[in-house]
Design a protein around this motif. Structure first.
Motif, PDB file in Angstrom:
ATOM      1  N   CYS A  19      36.257 -78.997  34.065  1.00 39.98           N
ATOM      2  CA  CYS A  19      36.138 -77.561  34.533  1.00 39.98           C
ATOM      3  C   CYS A  19      36.599 -76.676  33.303  1.00 39.98           C
ATOM      4  O   CYS A  19      35.972 -75.710  33.258  1.00 39.98           O
ATOM      5  CB  CYS A  19      37.105 -77.420  35.645  1.00 39.98           C
ATOM      6  SG  CYS A  19      36.636 -78.321  37.173  1.00 39.98           S
ATOM      7  N   TYR A  20      37.489 -77.045  32.666  1.00 42.25           N
ATOM      8  CA  TYR A  20      38.089 -76.104  31.658  1.00 42.25           C
ATOM      9  C   TYR A  20      36.680 -75.818  30.608  1.00 42.25           C
ATOM     10  O   TYR A  20      36.509 -74.644  30.148  1.00 42.25           O
ATOM     11  CB  TYR A  20      39.169 -76.741  30.867  1.00 42.25           C
ATOM     12  CG  TYR A  20      40.431 -76.573  31.522  1.00 42.25           C
ATOM     13  CD1 TYR A  20      40.829 -75.351  32.283  1.00 42.25           C
ATOM     14  CD2 TYR A  20      41.359 -77.660  31.689  1.00 42.25           C
ATOM     15  CE1 TYR A  20      42.051 -75.302  32.938  1.00 42.25           C
ATOM     16  CE2 TYR A  20      42.497 -77.427  32.464  1.00 42.25           C
ATOM     17  CZ  TYR A  20      42.976 -76.342  32.990  1.00 42.25           C
ATOM     18  OH  TYR A  20      44.074 -76.658  33.653  1.00 42.25           O
ATOM     19  N   LEU A  21      36.352 -76.872  30.347  1.00 44.29           N
ATOM     20  CA  LEU A  21      35.175 -76.853  29.081  1.00 44.29           C
ATOM     21  C   LEU A  21      33.985 -75.992  29.477  1.00 44.29           C
ATOM     22  O   LEU A  21      33.319 -75.259  28.886  1.00 44.29           O
ATOM     23  CB  LEU A  21      34.730 -78.201  28.810  1.00 44.29           C
ATOM     24  CG  LEU A  21      35.820 -78.904  27.975  1.00 44.29           C
ATOM     25  CD1 LEU A  21      35.451 -80.299  27.608  1.00 44.29           C
ATOM     26  CD2 LEU A  21      36.240 -78.314  26.781  1.00 44.29           C
ATOM     27  N   LEU A  22      33.716 -76.082  30.993  1.00 37.27           N
ATOM     28  CA  LEU A  22      32.470 -75.565  31.648  1.00 37.27           C
ATOM     29  C   LEU A  22      32.675 -73.966  31.722  1.00 37.27           C
ATOM     30  O   LEU A  22      31.802 -73.362  31.051  1.00 37.27           O
ATOM     31  CB  LEU A  22      32.145 -76.015  32.968  1.00 37.27           C
ATOM     32  CG  LEU A  22      31.366 -77.285  33.365  1.00 37.27           C
ATOM     33  CD1 LEU A  22      31.479 -77.946  34.608  1.00 37.27           C
ATOM     34  CD2 LEU A  22      30.151 -77.423  32.485  1.00 37.27           C
ATOM     35  N   ALA A  23      34.013 -73.608  31.898  1.00 38.04           N
ATOM     36  CA  ALA A  23      34.097 -72.050  31.891  1.00 38.04           C
ATOM     37  C   ALA A  23      34.242 -71.680  30.532  1.00 38.04           C
ATOM     38  O   ALA A  23      33.679 -70.473  30.158  1.00 38.04           O
ATOM     39  CB  ALA A  23      35.752 -72.035  32.490  1.00 38.04           C
ATOM     40  N   CYS A  24      34.630 -72.492  29.567  1.00 36.98           N
ATOM     41  CA  CYS A  24      34.751 -71.883  27.997  1.00 36.98           C
ATOM     42  C   CYS A  24      33.078 -71.929  27.471  1.00 36.98           C
ATOM     43  O   CYS A  24      32.785 -71.019  26.895  1.00 36.98           O
ATOM     44  CB  CYS A  24      35.318 -73.032  27.128  1.00 36.98           C
ATOM     45  SG  CYS A  24      37.063 -72.727  26.997  1.00 36.98           S
ATOM     46  N   GLY A  25      32.153 -72.880  28.098  1.00 46.03           N
ATOM     47  CA  GLY A  25      30.716 -72.853  27.874  1.00 46.03           C
ATOM     48  C   GLY A  25      30.152 -71.687  28.521  1.00 46.03           C
ATOM     49  O   GLY A  25      29.386 -70.830  27.773  1.00 46.03           O
ATOM     50  N   LEU A  26      30.465 -71.321  29.785  1.00 46.62           N
ATOM     51  CA  LEU A  26      29.702 -70.063  30.142  1.00 46.62           C
ATOM     52  C   LEU A  26      30.289 -68.933  29.538  1.00 46.62           C
ATOM     53  O   LEU A  26      29.116 -67.900  29.260  1.00 46.62           O
ATOM     54  CB  LEU A  26      30.423 -69.888  31.656  1.00 46.62           C
ATOM     55  CG  LEU A  26      29.757 -70.849  33.020  1.00 46.62           C
ATOM     56  CD1 LEU A  26      30.713 -70.696  34.369  1.00 46.62           C
ATOM     57  CD2 LEU A  26      28.346 -70.815  33.014  1.00 46.62           C
ATOM     58  N   ALA A  31      26.913 -65.339  23.333  1.00 44.52           N
ATOM     59  CA  ALA A  31      25.795 -65.655  22.416  1.00 44.52           C
ATOM     60  C   ALA A  31      24.638 -65.082  22.894  1.00 44.52           C
ATOM     61  O   ALA A  31      23.874 -64.410  22.115  1.00 44.52           O
ATOM     62  CB  ALA A  31      25.566 -67.156  22.661  1.00 44.52           C
ATOM     63  N   LYS A  32      24.475 -64.596  24.164  1.00 42.75           N
ATOM     64  CA  LYS A  32      23.334 -63.922  24.766  1.00 42.75           C
ATOM     65  C   LYS A  32      23.746 -62.495  24.763  1.00 42.75           C
ATOM     66  O   LYS A  32      22.820 -61.693  25.226  1.00 42.75           O
ATOM     67  CB  LYS A  32      22.985 -64.518  25.833  1.00 42.75           C
ATOM     68  CG  LYS A  32      22.541 -66.136  26.061  1.00 42.75           C
ATOM     69  CD  LYS A  32      21.022 -66.192  25.126  1.00 42.75           C
ATOM     70  CE  LYS A  32      20.415 -67.562  25.056  1.00 42.75           C
ATOM     71  NZ  LYS A  32      19.238 -67.561  24.558  1.00 42.75           N
ATOM     72  N   ILE A  55      33.865 -68.115  35.936  1.00 40.12           N
ATOM     73  CA  ILE A  55      34.998 -68.470  34.918  1.00 40.12           C
ATOM     74  C   ILE A  55      36.222 -68.926  35.447  1.00 40.12           C
ATOM     75  O   ILE A  55      36.981 -69.948  35.171  1.00 40.12           O
ATOM     76  CB  ILE A  55      34.906 -67.429  33.820  1.00 40.12           C
ATOM     77  CG1 ILE A  55      33.643 -67.721  32.795  1.00 40.12           C
ATOM     78  CG2 ILE A  55      36.132 -68.074  32.701  1.00 40.12           C
ATOM     79  CD1 ILE A  55      33.597 -66.683  31.936  1.00 40.12           C
ATOM     80  N   LEU A  56      36.744 -67.836  36.189  1.00 41.03           N
ATOM     81  CA  LEU A  56      38.085 -67.877  36.825  1.00 41.03           C
ATOM     82  C   LEU A  56      38.139 -69.223  38.116  1.00 41.03           C
ATOM     83  O   LEU A  56      39.103 -69.694  38.370  1.00 41.03           O
ATOM     84  CB  LEU A  56      38.401 -66.685  37.538  1.00 41.03           C
ATOM     85  CG  LEU A  56      38.888 -65.584  36.345  1.00 41.03           C
ATOM     86  CD1 LEU A  56      39.262 -64.411  36.979  1.00 41.03           C
ATOM     87  CD2 LEU A  56      39.703 -65.879  35.331  1.00 41.03           C
ATOM     88  N   SER A  57      36.856 -69.161  38.581  1.00 41.92           N
ATOM     89  CA  SER A  57      36.860 -70.360  39.729  1.00 41.92           C
ATOM     90  C   SER A  57      36.889 -71.578  39.060  1.00 41.92           C
ATOM     91  O   SER A  57      37.757 -72.417  39.757  1.00 41.92           O
ATOM     92  CB  SER A  57      35.500 -70.144  40.565  1.00 41.92           C
ATOM     93  OG  SER A  57      35.571 -68.768  41.139  1.00 41.92           O
ATOM     94  N   LEU A  58      36.131 -71.880  38.108  1.00 42.52           N
ATOM     95  CA  LEU A  58      36.274 -73.097  37.566  1.00 42.52           C
ATOM     96  C   LEU A  58      37.816 -73.321  37.025  1.00 42.52           C
ATOM     97  O   LEU A  58      38.520 -74.580  37.012  1.00 42.52           O
ATOM     98  CB  LEU A  58      35.508 -73.160  36.244  1.00 42.52           C
ATOM     99  CG  LEU A  58      33.923 -73.445  36.566  1.00 42.52           C
ATOM    100  CD1 LEU A  58      32.999 -73.043  35.227  1.00 42.52           C
ATOM    101  CD2 LEU A  58      33.308 -74.917  37.104  1.00 42.52           C
TER     102      LEU A  58
END
Length: 268
Positions: free
Chosen positions: A13-20, A26-27, A36-39
């Protein structure tokens, strides 16, 4: 097995939030604060469960180096999500979630040679809890000061680095949050020091004397900064320098002492 699965779920979950957040940067798009906060909010109970099971063992309270890393990481993530309920500080994900994920991962993979605490003196557990929360909040203050360094440099060279500025609140808000962290952390550290002198037999025993002295030095640095801020209006670069100085002293006093005693000398 359930404890390890909970830890892995939290890390994902932490890594997915960082990835988002990284993908949005990047975009050059506005990050999805809700996702992000939900994850992060999904990770917290799983991470907390893992910490609870690791720290409160059948042999006593295990506050070994890697368990402390995980616990401080969990508190850091909690503080970040809490602050975002009233401040636009999504940029804090850049350090809060990685800190939590790395701390949790280290506690899953490694175990420091540490003698679990049993039969603690009256008030000692409260001292320990206050100390950990104080270090965590002031740790956040130090990381926040680093963000201020980045923000100041980005504002001076705006053409070279605009991306990070898009997710950062105004400089005044960032400084306000910094002093919120310092004020709360200083209050907790004051209570921790006072409770330590009242509940522990000797705060200057040979194996903890360096930690005690460095903690008192950090307390002096943060206290001086708060006094200077509220009486003389200190802010900006001076505030950042004081914060980073206190931050480094705490790192050496808290983590440095544990590394030397547990991982180098293995005196537990």
């Amino acid at each position: 097995m359930l404890v390890q699965l909970a830890g892995i779920f939290a890390i994902v979950c932490y890594l997915l939030a960082c990835g988002l957040l990284g993908f949005a940067l990047a975009k050059k798009r506005p990050p999805s604060k809700i996702w992000i906060l939900s994850l992060g909010s999904l990770a917290l109970p799983a991470h907390g469960y893992h910490v609870l099971e690791q720290v409160y063992s059948s042999h006593g309270i295990d506050l070994g180096f890697f368990n402390i890393l995980s616990l401080v990481g969990w508190i850091t993530a909690c503080i970040h999500i809490g602050v975002n309920s009233y401040r636009p500080l999504i940029v804090g994900v850049l350090f809060a979630y990685p800190t939590a994920a790395l701390g949790l991962l280290s506690s899953i993979l490694f175990h420091a040679p540490y003698q679990a605490l049993t039969n603690l003196p009256r008030g000692a557990e409260g001292h320990i809890i206050l100390s950990i929360f104080a270090y965590s909040v002031l740790f956040m203050a130090g990381l926040h000061a680093l963000l201020l360094v980045i923000q100041n440099k980005s504002l001076k060279h705006r053409s070279k680095s605009r991306t990070i500025l898009t997710i950062m609140p105004p400089l005044q808000t960032m400084e306000s949050v910094l002093f919120d962290f310092i004020a709360v952390g200083f209050g907790l550290l004051s209570l921790a020091i006072a409770s330590g002198f009242m509940s522990l037999d000797n705060m200057f025993a040979q194996h903890v004397v360096h930690k005690t002295i460095l903690t008192l030095l950090a307390w002096t640095i943060f206290g001086t900064l708060l006094l200077g801020h509220y009486v003389y209006g200190w802010r900006g670069q001076r505030a950042i320098r004081f914060t980073l100085a206190g931050f480094l002293v705490l790192i050496f006093g808290f983590y440095g002492t544990k590394v030397v005693l547990e991982l180098v000398l293995q005196k537990v």
